[in-house]
Write a protein that holds these residues in place. Structure first.
Motif, short mmCIF file in Angstrom:
data_model
loop_
_atom_site.label_atom_id
_atom_site.label_comp_id
_atom_site.label_asym_id
_atom_site.label_seq_id
_atom_site.Cartn_x
_atom_site.Cartn_y
_atom_site.Cartn_z
N TYR A 132 -2.82 -6.45 -1.43
CA TYR A 132 -2.89 -5.70 -0.17
C TYR A 132 -2.03 -4.43 -0.23
N HIS A 133 -0.83 -4.55 -0.75
CA HIS A 133 0.08 -3.39 -0.80
C HIS A 133 0.05 -2.69 -2.16
N SER A 152 -1.35 -0.05 -3.44
CA SER A 152 -1.19 1.40 -3.49
C SER A 152 -0.03 1.91 -2.65
N ASP A 153 0.69 1.01 -2.00
CA ASP A 153 1.83 1.41 -1.16
C ASP A 153 3.06 1.67 -2.02
N PRO A 154 4.02 2.42 -1.49
CA PRO A 154 5.26 2.63 -2.23
C PRO A 154 6.02 1.30 -2.38
N THR A 178 7.59 -0.61 0.56
CA THR A 178 6.69 -1.29 1.49
C THR A 178 6.36 -2.70 1.00
N LYS A 179 6.17 -2.84 -0.28
CA LYS A 179 5.80 -4.15 -0.82
C LYS A 179 6.99 -4.98 -1.28
N GLU A 180 8.18 -4.42 -1.17
CA GLU A 180 9.38 -5.08 -1.67
C GLU A 180 9.61 -6.45 -1.05
#
Length: 131
Positions: free
Chosen positions: A88-89, A91-93, A96-98
């Motif tokens: 889901y994340h 392509s996020d920085p 955000t997915k941390e």
């Protein structure tokens, strides 16, 4: 002894954070009166994605807190956090997915190590304690 206490702390706190911060919210979303608007990261539909995520974040996290079938419960959460953090994340920085990746690492650790001796699972017959 310290290993078992460490596993208890890790299991209870990670499970509680997941249960209260994410699982209850999704349970309310699932049974609420508003239209379901949820992500569909693996193409199975937003309603089914919400049901599966709710199962993981509410029910599996609750079992993990208690230490009931902790490896299975943590395994369900591993799958859920993998989908959240890696798919889901994707392509996020990183920031955000941390959180999802951090939960993923914690739950993988609990799959590998189990719940320790301070769990309800230790009250079950020996053949069920490995789960």
């Amino acid at each position: 002894m310290m290993r078992d206490i460490g596993l208890l702390v890790l299991r209870v706190f990670a499970g509680s954070f997941m249960f209260f911060a994410h699982g209850l919210q999704k349970l309310n979303m699932l049974f609420g009166s508003t239209e379901i608007k949820f992500a569909n990261p693996i193409g199975i539909g937003s309603e089914i994605s919400l049901v599966l995520s709710t199962f993981a974040e509410f029910f599996a996290a609750g079992l993990l807190i208690l230490g009931i079938f902790p490896r299975v419960s943590a395994g369900v959460l591993v799958i859920n956090m993998f989908v959240a953090g890696v798919i889901y994340h994707a392509s996020d920085p990183f920031g955000t997915k941390e959180k999802a990746l951090l939960f993923l690492v914690i739950f993988v650790s609990l799959v590998l190590l189990g719940a320790g001796k301070h769990s309800v699972n230790k009250l079950f017959p020996a053949k069920f304690q490995k789960f």
